[in-house]
Write an enzyme that holds these catalytic residues in place. Structure first.
Site, PDB file in Angstrom:
ATOM      1  N   CYS A   1       0.764  -1.481   0.303  1.00 48.88           N
ATOM      2  CA  CYS A   1       0.270   0.038  -0.177  1.00 48.88           C
ATOM      3  C   CYS A   1       0.423   1.026   0.005  1.00 48.88           C
ATOM      4  O   CYS A   1       2.127   1.502  -1.231  1.00 48.88           O
ATOM      5  CB  CYS A   1      -0.989   0.211   1.164  1.00 48.88           C
ATOM      6  SG  CYS A   1      -1.635   1.513   1.264  1.00 48.88           S
TER       7      CYS A   1
ATOM      8  N   ASP B   1      -9.726  -5.662  -5.531  1.00 51.00           N
ATOM      9  CA  ASP B   1      -9.024  -4.224  -4.610  1.00 51.00           C
ATOM     10  C   ASP B   1     -10.224  -2.933  -4.340  1.00 51.00           C
ATOM     11  O   ASP B   1     -10.592  -2.282  -4.920  1.00 51.00           O
ATOM     12  CB  ASP B   1      -7.495  -3.576  -4.491  1.00 51.00           C
ATOM     13  CG  ASP B   1      -7.254  -3.060  -3.421  1.00 51.00           C
ATOM     14  OD1 ASP B   1      -7.535  -2.322  -2.632  1.00 51.00           O
ATOM     15  OD2 ASP B   1      -5.661  -2.775  -4.047  1.00 51.00           O
TER      16      ASP B   1
ATOM     17  N   HIS C   1      -7.366  -6.324  -0.865  1.00 51.07           N
ATOM     18  CA  HIS C   1      -6.328  -5.311  -0.704  1.00 51.07           C
ATOM     19  C   HIS C   1      -4.723  -5.834  -0.137  1.00 51.07           C
ATOM     20  O   HIS C   1      -4.168  -5.360   0.061  1.00 51.07           O
ATOM     21  CB  HIS C   1      -7.099  -4.278  -0.052  1.00 51.07           C
ATOM     22  CG  HIS C   1      -5.290  -2.377  -0.288  1.00 51.07           C
ATOM     23  ND1 HIS C   1      -4.487  -2.367  -1.051  1.00 51.07           N
ATOM     24  CD2 HIS C   1      -4.566  -2.090   1.193  1.00 51.07           C
ATOM     25  CE1 HIS C   1      -4.131  -1.085  -0.788  1.00 51.07           C
ATOM     26  NE2 HIS C   1      -3.886  -1.939   0.692  1.00 51.07           N
TER      27      HIS C   1
END
Length: 394
Positions: free
Chosen positions: A242, A298, A333
């Protein structure tokens, strides 16, 4: 507990009793009557003192056995021939706090999982029932001999994990996302596979904020890792998830200090760089092999679209051959080490505002579990490919 009229009691074997968290286990139940309905149930108390469980419904074969790698779960929190479903389909037990996420905080202690077999197909009330048999397995992030070293040097905060032996080892700088804090379990597991891995803290509740953490912070951390006597100086990688991926891309594009042999970016997005005031990435400047790992469900970032954009930009710049993209259908994610439970949504604290929200991560449980298992194998293979080979210029 023995069956009425029977001289034998059901037996449950779980092997290995102790293993790494990315190692599969197998379970076998014997001494059951043929065609007997049973439930396999797993229970774990997290470091946050919450209880998590998973369960599968089975029917014994003509020999009175249930074997995880051979027999299918017909229902429960997972279905199919999925012995590891007892881990990756875990969820908080009924009545738990909402929005929980299972993360290992104390990595020097194992994740203990109690696996039990119950008569019949149960879906609730396990604590009120007496199991036919029970076994406890330990799941470790640290292999025997792995060393944990606190890093508090030049204002850098982190933890370095060193594999057993005399070294030196290829090194990995490990960057997590916007949740902040010092997250150690991925680095511990990387060290268990032969990498000297340094988990770096760059967001903290007290006084360490991203806006105050410029490129020099990450460069100093990289130099600490590079200069450690147990680390091969020219065999380094950066792994980010991320926000950590965005920082990785920015640093390897512009830094004159951070020059790794390869990088891995999980669920990243080049737009995140602009949002967090990082130097805008020109991926055409990247000179090392880059692996992108994304899930196409995601719900946090358009990681798949970002990967496509990066591929086009690198094609124009002549370095597309350095890029490898893994995209997993119906994965979300949070692509973590194998057999970690899937969380579609959890509580989350925004470090920038300290606001607590519910974050929708995305993904469907079974395909997300597959993504985590497959991606981890390919990440390890990618790191070994580029960190064990002779150093070359790209």
């Amino acid at each position: 507990m023995c069956w009425v009229g029977s001289r034998t009691c059901p037996l449950l074997s779980v092997q290995p009793i102790r293993g790494l968290v990315d190692e599969k286990f197998q379970f076998v139940v014997t001494n059951l009557p043929p065609d007997q309905k049973v439930t396999l149930h797993s229970l774990h108390q997290s470091d946050d003192k919450d209880f998590w469980e998973a369960f599968g419904h089975y029917v014994s074969d003509e020999h009175g056995s249930v074997t995880g790698f051979k027999h299918e779960s017909l229902g429960g929190t997972y279905e199919g021939t999925e012995p590891m479903g007892l881990l990756w389909s875990m969820r908080p037990i009924p009545g738990s706090r909402h929005g929980l996420r299972l993360r290992k905080r104390d990595i020097v202690r194992p994740m203990e999982v109690c696996i039990s077999v119950y008569s019949g197909h149960l879906s609730q009330g396990f604590s009120q029932q007496t199991p036919l048999a029970t076994s406890v397995t330990e799941r470790w992030y640290v292999a025997p001999g792995v060393k944990r070293v606190n890093i508090r040097e030049k204002e850098i905060r982190g933890t370095l994990f060193l594999p057993p032996g005399s070294g030196p080892y290829p090194g990995v700088l490990d960057l997590w996302g916007a949740g902040g804090g010092l997250v150690e379990y991925r680095s511990a597991l990387l060290a268990s596979h032969g990498f000297a891995s340094m988990a770096l803290e760059y967001l903290a509740p007290e006084d360490l904020r991203l806006e105050d953490t410029d490129a020099s912070y990450f460069e100093k951390a990289y130099q600490i890792l590079k200069n450690h006597p147990m680390v091969k100086k020219d065999h380094l990688a950066v792994v980010g998830l991320c926000l950590g991926s965005a920082i990785t891309l920015s640093m390897v594009s512009y830094s004159k200090v951070i020059k790794p042999q390869c990088c891995v970016c999980i669920s990243g997005n080049i737009e995140t760089i602009r949002i967090h005031l990082l130097k805008c990435t020109q991926v055409g400047r990247i000179k090392c092999p880059l692996l992108l790992v994304n899930g196409d469900d995601d719900q946090i970032l358009p990681a798949v679209e970002s990967a496509e954009d990066m591929a086009m930009m690198m094609e124009k710049s002549g370095n597309r051959h350095l890029l490898e993209i893994l995209t997993y259908p119906d994965a979300g994610h949070l692509i973590e080490p194998p057999y970690s439970p899937h969380f579609r949504a959890t509580n989350f604290k925004l470090e920038c505002t300290k606001e607590r929200i519910v974050m929708l991560w995305g993904g469907q449980t079974k395909p997300h579990a597959y993504a985590q298992e497959d991606a981890w194998k390919k990440i390890l293979a990618f790191l070994w490919q580029h960190l064990s080979a002779p150093v070359t210029s790209f």
